[in-house]
Design a protein around this motif. Structure first.
Motif, PDB file in Angstrom:
ATOM      1  N   UNK A  62       0.835  -1.205   0.000  1.00 18.31           N
ATOM      2  CA  UNK A  62       0.000   0.000   0.000  1.00 18.31           C
ATOM      3  C   UNK A  62       0.870   1.255   0.000  1.00 18.31           C
ATOM      4  N   UNK A  63       1.977   1.209   0.724  1.00 21.31           N
ATOM      5  CA  UNK A  63       2.884   2.360   0.765  1.00 21.31           C
ATOM      6  C   UNK A  63       3.622   2.573  -0.553  1.00 21.31           C
ATOM      7  N   UNK A  64       3.730   1.536  -1.359  1.00 19.92           N
ATOM      8  CA  UNK A  64       4.404   1.662  -2.658  1.00 19.92           C
ATOM      9  C   UNK A  64       3.507   2.320  -3.700  1.00 19.92           C
ATOM     10  N   UNK A  65       2.226   2.409  -3.400  1.00 19.98           N
ATOM     11  CA  UNK A  65       1.276   3.069  -4.304  1.00 19.98           C
ATOM     12  C   UNK A  65       1.256   4.562  -3.998  1.00 19.98           C
ATOM     13  N   UNK A  66       0.863   5.369  -4.989  1.00 23.32           N
ATOM     14  CA  UNK A  66       0.771   6.810  -4.725  1.00 23.32           C
ATOM     15  C   UNK A  66      -0.323   7.099  -3.688  1.00 23.32           C
ATOM     16  N   UNK A  67       0.048   7.857  -2.650  1.00 19.38           N
ATOM     17  CA  UNK A  67      -0.892   8.206  -1.582  1.00 19.38           C
ATOM     18  C   UNK A  67      -0.918   9.732  -1.482  1.00 19.38           C
ATOM     19  N   UNK A  68      -2.105  10.311  -1.700  1.00 16.76           N
ATOM     20  CA  UNK A  68      -2.237  11.773  -1.666  1.00 16.76           C
ATOM     21  C   UNK A  68      -2.395  12.292  -0.243  1.00 16.76           C
TER      22      UNK A  68
ATOM     23  N   UNK B  20      -2.743   9.489   5.928  1.00 16.26           N
ATOM     24  CA  UNK B  20      -2.854   8.066   5.605  1.00 16.26           C
ATOM     25  C   UNK B  20      -1.470   7.458   5.419  1.00 16.26           C
ATOM     26  N   UNK B  21      -0.606   8.193   4.729  1.00 14.60           N
ATOM     27  CA  UNK B  21       0.764   7.696   4.520  1.00 14.60           C
ATOM     28  C   UNK B  21       1.489   7.542   5.861  1.00 14.60           C
ATOM     29  N   UNK B  22       1.327   8.524   6.757  1.00 15.73           N
ATOM     30  CA  UNK B  22       1.976   8.453   8.070  1.00 15.73           C
ATOM     31  C   UNK B  22       1.430   7.264   8.870  1.00 15.73           C
ATOM     32  N   UNK B  23       0.121   7.073   8.801  1.00  9.82           N
ATOM     33  CA  UNK B  23      -0.469   5.959   9.545  1.00  9.82           C
ATOM     34  C   UNK B  23      -0.015   4.618   8.982  1.00  9.82           C
ATOM     35  N   UNK B  24       0.048   4.491   7.680  1.00  9.63           N
ATOM     36  CA  UNK B  24       0.523   3.243   7.071  1.00  9.63           C
ATOM     37  C   UNK B  24       1.988   2.993   7.428  1.00  9.63           C
TER      38      UNK B  24
END
Length: 189
Positions: A99-105, A109-113
């Motif tokens: 999931x982290x390898x996918x683009x995250x806007x 969400x990125x910090x939580x992942x």
């Protein structure tokens, strides 16, 4: 032709047959008795351990239906539960990593992942340590580490309003089996 049978020969034959028959009967009774005790022991384990877990139905199901769990052997239940917890922890870690390898806007969400990735790395390390401790029967430390792995997984979930569905399902399995390992190891310590 008349065959005469000596009375001593008849008695010897009867004595040699009787002990074999008696030994066989005794063996059958022992096997049946062992089976009754084994089933009673399995029921005791179910009644003692499963209600203490976060998912008693899962515990009952695993103990009753897993062909690798020797009925009534609580040590094999720890081993199987630990293996399932580890496998699901690895799967969850890999899912979060993908999931982290996918683009995250969304930066939250990125910090939580990212936090989840660290949590599942820690949980995996703790469950791996449990494996080593299982070989030495250090159930006190196993219970502590399994509880900590459970908390790592919960910490990941708590960072979301609603975790992604796939993550939620894997996380729940990690928590249930880590809890099962914790409860059983705690009872064995």
């Amino acid at each position: 032709m008349v065959v005469s049978v000596n009375r001593n020969t008849s008695l010897k034959m009867a004595h040699s047959f009787f002990p074999s028959w008696l030994s066989l009967s005794f063996l059958v009774v022992l096997v049946l008795l062992f089976e009754i005790i084994r089933k009673a022991k399995a029921a005791d384990i179910l009644d003692d351990v499963c209600p203490k877990t976060i998912n008693p139905q899962l515990c009952f199901h695993v103990l009753k239906n897993d062909p690798y769990v020797y009925k009534g052997d609580i040590h094999s239940l720890v081993s199987i539960s630990l293996s399932i917890a580890q496998d699901n922890t690895t799967s969850t870690y890999n899912l979060v990593k993908s999931l982290l390898e996918q683009p995250i806007k969304d930066p939250n969400l990125k910090a939580q992942l990212t936090n989840c990735l660290n949590n599942y790395k820690d949980a995996g390390d703790k469950l791996e340590s449990c494996n080593d401790l299982f070989r030495t029967s250090d159930y006190r430390k196993i219970s502590l580490l399994a509880s900590a792995a459970l908390n790592d997984s919960r910490a990941c979930d708590q960072g979301f309003e609603e975790p992604p569905a796939q993550l939620k399902q894997l996380s729940q399995t990690v928590q249930e089996f880590s809890d099962l390992v914790f409860v059983i190891a705690y009872d064995l310590k």
